[in-house]
Write a protein that holds these residues in place. Sequence first.
Motif, PDB file in Angstrom:
ATOM      1  N   ALA A   1       2.833  -3.192   1.724  1.00  0.00           N
ATOM      2  CA  ALA A   1       3.803  -3.149   0.619  1.00  0.00           C
ATOM      3  C   ALA A   1       5.191  -3.289   1.232  1.00  0.00           C
ATOM      4  O   ALA A   1       6.155  -2.645   0.827  1.00  0.00           O
ATOM      5  CB  ALA A   1       3.677  -1.871  -0.212  1.00  0.00           C
TER       6      ALA A   1
ATOM      7  N   ASP B   1       2.248  -7.834   1.642  1.00  0.00           N
ATOM      8  CA  ASP B   1       2.673  -7.457   0.285  1.00  0.00           C
ATOM      9  C   ASP B   1       1.910  -8.302  -0.712  1.00  0.00           C
ATOM     10  O   ASP B   1       1.555  -9.452  -0.435  1.00  0.00           O
ATOM     11  CB  ASP B   1       4.188  -7.686   0.127  1.00  0.00           C
ATOM     12  CG  ASP B   1       4.766  -6.893  -1.034  1.00  0.00           C
ATOM     13  OD1 ASP B   1       5.441  -5.875  -0.806  1.00  0.00           O
ATOM     14  OD2 ASP B   1       4.539  -7.302  -2.207  1.00  0.00           O
TER      15      ASP B   1
ATOM     16  N   ASN C   1      -3.426  -7.454  -0.925  1.00  0.00           N
ATOM     17  CA  ASN C   1      -3.433  -6.218  -1.713  1.00  0.00           C
ATOM     18  C   ASN C   1      -3.778  -5.040  -0.808  1.00  0.00           C
ATOM     19  O   ASN C   1      -4.783  -5.079  -0.090  1.00  0.00           O
ATOM     20  CB  ASN C   1      -4.499  -6.366  -2.816  1.00  0.00           C
ATOM     21  CG  ASN C   1      -4.470  -5.222  -3.802  1.00  0.00           C
ATOM     22  OD1 ASN C   1      -3.954  -4.137  -3.516  1.00  0.00           O
ATOM     23  ND2 ASN C   1      -5.034  -5.453  -4.966  1.00  0.00           N
ATOM     24  N   ALA C   2      -2.965  -3.992  -0.872  1.00  0.00           N
ATOM     25  CA  ALA C   2      -3.171  -2.797  -0.047  1.00  0.00           C
ATOM     26  C   ALA C   2      -4.537  -2.166  -0.293  1.00  0.00           C
ATOM     27  O   ALA C   2      -5.061  -1.449   0.559  1.00  0.00           O
ATOM     28  CB  ALA C   2      -2.076  -1.779  -0.356  1.00  0.00           C
TER      29      ALA C   2
ATOM     30  N   ALA D   1       6.158   2.082   2.968  1.00  0.00           N
ATOM     31  CA  ALA D   1       7.389   2.760   2.534  1.00  0.00           C
ATOM     32  C   ALA D   1       7.671   2.418   1.077  1.00  0.00           C
ATOM     33  O   ALA D   1       7.800   1.234   0.731  1.00  0.00           O
ATOM     34  CB  ALA D   1       8.569   2.338   3.413  1.00  0.00           C
TER      35      ALA D   1
HETATM   36  N1  SAM Z   1       8.523  -1.316   1.718  1.00  0.00           N
HETATM   37  C1  SAM Z   1       9.646  -2.019   1.127  1.00  0.00           C
HETATM   38  C2  SAM Z   1      10.881  -1.166   1.199  1.00  0.00           C
HETATM   39  O1  SAM Z   1      10.765   0.002   1.557  1.00  0.00           O
HETATM   40  O2  SAM Z   1      11.963  -1.670   0.906  1.00  0.00           O
HETATM   41  C3  SAM Z   1       9.354  -2.442  -0.304  1.00  0.00           C
HETATM   42  C4  SAM Z   1       9.072  -1.342  -1.268  1.00  0.00           C
HETATM   43  S1  SAM Z   1       9.002  -1.876  -2.945  1.00  0.00           S
HETATM   44  C5  SAM Z   1       9.606  -0.468  -3.810  1.00  0.00           C
HETATM   45  C6  SAM Z   1       7.281  -1.805  -3.314  1.00  0.00           C
HETATM   46  C7  SAM Z   1       6.503  -3.021  -2.853  1.00  0.00           C
HETATM   47  O3  SAM Z   1       5.111  -2.746  -3.020  1.00  0.00           O
HETATM   48  C8  SAM Z   1       6.768  -4.290  -3.627  1.00  0.00           C
HETATM   49  O4  SAM Z   1       7.159  -5.305  -2.746  1.00  0.00           O
HETATM   50  C9  SAM Z   1       5.437  -4.620  -4.293  1.00  0.00           C
HETATM   51  O5  SAM Z   1       5.175  -5.993  -4.440  1.00  0.00           O
HETATM   52  C10 SAM Z   1       4.470  -3.953  -3.325  1.00  0.00           C
HETATM   53  N2  SAM Z   1       3.145  -3.663  -3.868  1.00  0.00           N
HETATM   54  C11 SAM Z   1       2.843  -3.094  -5.055  1.00  0.00           C
HETATM   55  N3  SAM Z   1       1.520  -2.975  -5.189  1.00  0.00           N
HETATM   56  C12 SAM Z   1       0.955  -3.460  -4.052  1.00  0.00           C
HETATM   57  C13 SAM Z   1      -0.372  -3.596  -3.597  1.00  0.00           C
HETATM   58  N4  SAM Z   1      -1.414  -3.205  -4.335  1.00  0.00           N
HETATM   59  N5  SAM Z   1      -0.580  -4.131  -2.384  1.00  0.00           N
HETATM   60  C14 SAM Z   1       0.461  -4.549  -1.624  1.00  0.00           C
HETATM   61  N6  SAM Z   1       1.743  -4.443  -2.012  1.00  0.00           N
HETATM   62  C15 SAM Z   1       1.998  -3.910  -3.206  1.00  0.00           C
END
Ligand code: SAM
Length: 271
Positions: free
Chosen positions: A63, A115, A143-144, A160
């Motif tokens: 993410a 991400d 996907n996480a 994070a």
């Molecule tokens: N880690 C970065 C930061 O701290 O600035 C980005 C955080 S942002 C609030 C949340 C991120 O989680 C987004 O880029 C979103 O696309 C990603 N995200 C949401 N669900 C996800 C999933 N199931 N798998 C991977 N990424 C995901």
Amino acid sequence: THFGFQTVPEEVKEEKVYEVFSNVAEKYDLMNDVMSGGIHRLWKDYFMERLGPVSGTKLIDVAGGTGDIAFRFLSYLDNMEESDSDSISDGEVTDEIGKYPRHDVLQQSSVTVCDINQAMLDVGKKRAEALGHTHSVSWLKGNAECLPIADNSYDAYTIAFGIRNTTHIDKVLREAYRVLKPGGRFMCLEFSEVTSGVLRKLYDEYSFQVIPVMGKVVAGDWDSYQYLVESIRKFPKQEEFAKMIREAGFRAVHYENLMMGIAAIHSGFKL
Ligand code: SAM
């Protein structure tokens, strides 16, 4: 609510989250600074210090969005190299910037930003180009909850401000465990429960009243920021989240509150 997130069934959460981050991607970094008054930068710096990567660390930042954690990882190693090089005599081969000799620190280490949202990754790639980090980061759409990665691949896994956006936290944690090498470390930075009653009240006022308005003014998007605030409220509290991390198999699990629990860092090892 405007977005109806509190009543959104789990099956469509992923879709809604995708929409939110597609909407905010271009303004994401600016909004983080505006909403937190720059504090998210200090938290992320501290998070990287706590991880304390060494030469050769292979990190996956899940993410990872626009790359904030990945860039900190590279700067951390870069600084380490810079201070190592203080003792090196003249005449050694330097990198093209010519500031200091390039050892193996960065070459041996690597970071993968994973991400689910391509728009966020695209902003991250542009930032990497601007920062000159193009060779040191790989960008992976995934996907996480089902990472496109082999078992036992990484020394460290970071996430994070991401895990609260996923639909099944338990699946995310199990995947983290799976992709880490034995001895590998899981670290999560996430909003959490504010421990002081007075601060909680102020913080609630701020987040519910101010953040969606800022979202509207700065990014032209109320609903996405309303969602962000709601997702923070719904995320498990410190102890409960620590328990989930243990249940996924991690050992030596502990957490640390930042600014009285506005955020928390959770850590665990695959032992
Ligand atoms: N880690 C970065 C930061 O701290 O600035 C980005 C955080 S942002 C609030 C949340 C991120 O989680 C987004 O880029 C979103 O696309 C990603 N995200 C949401 N669900 C996800 C999933 N199931 N798998 C991977 N990424 C995901």
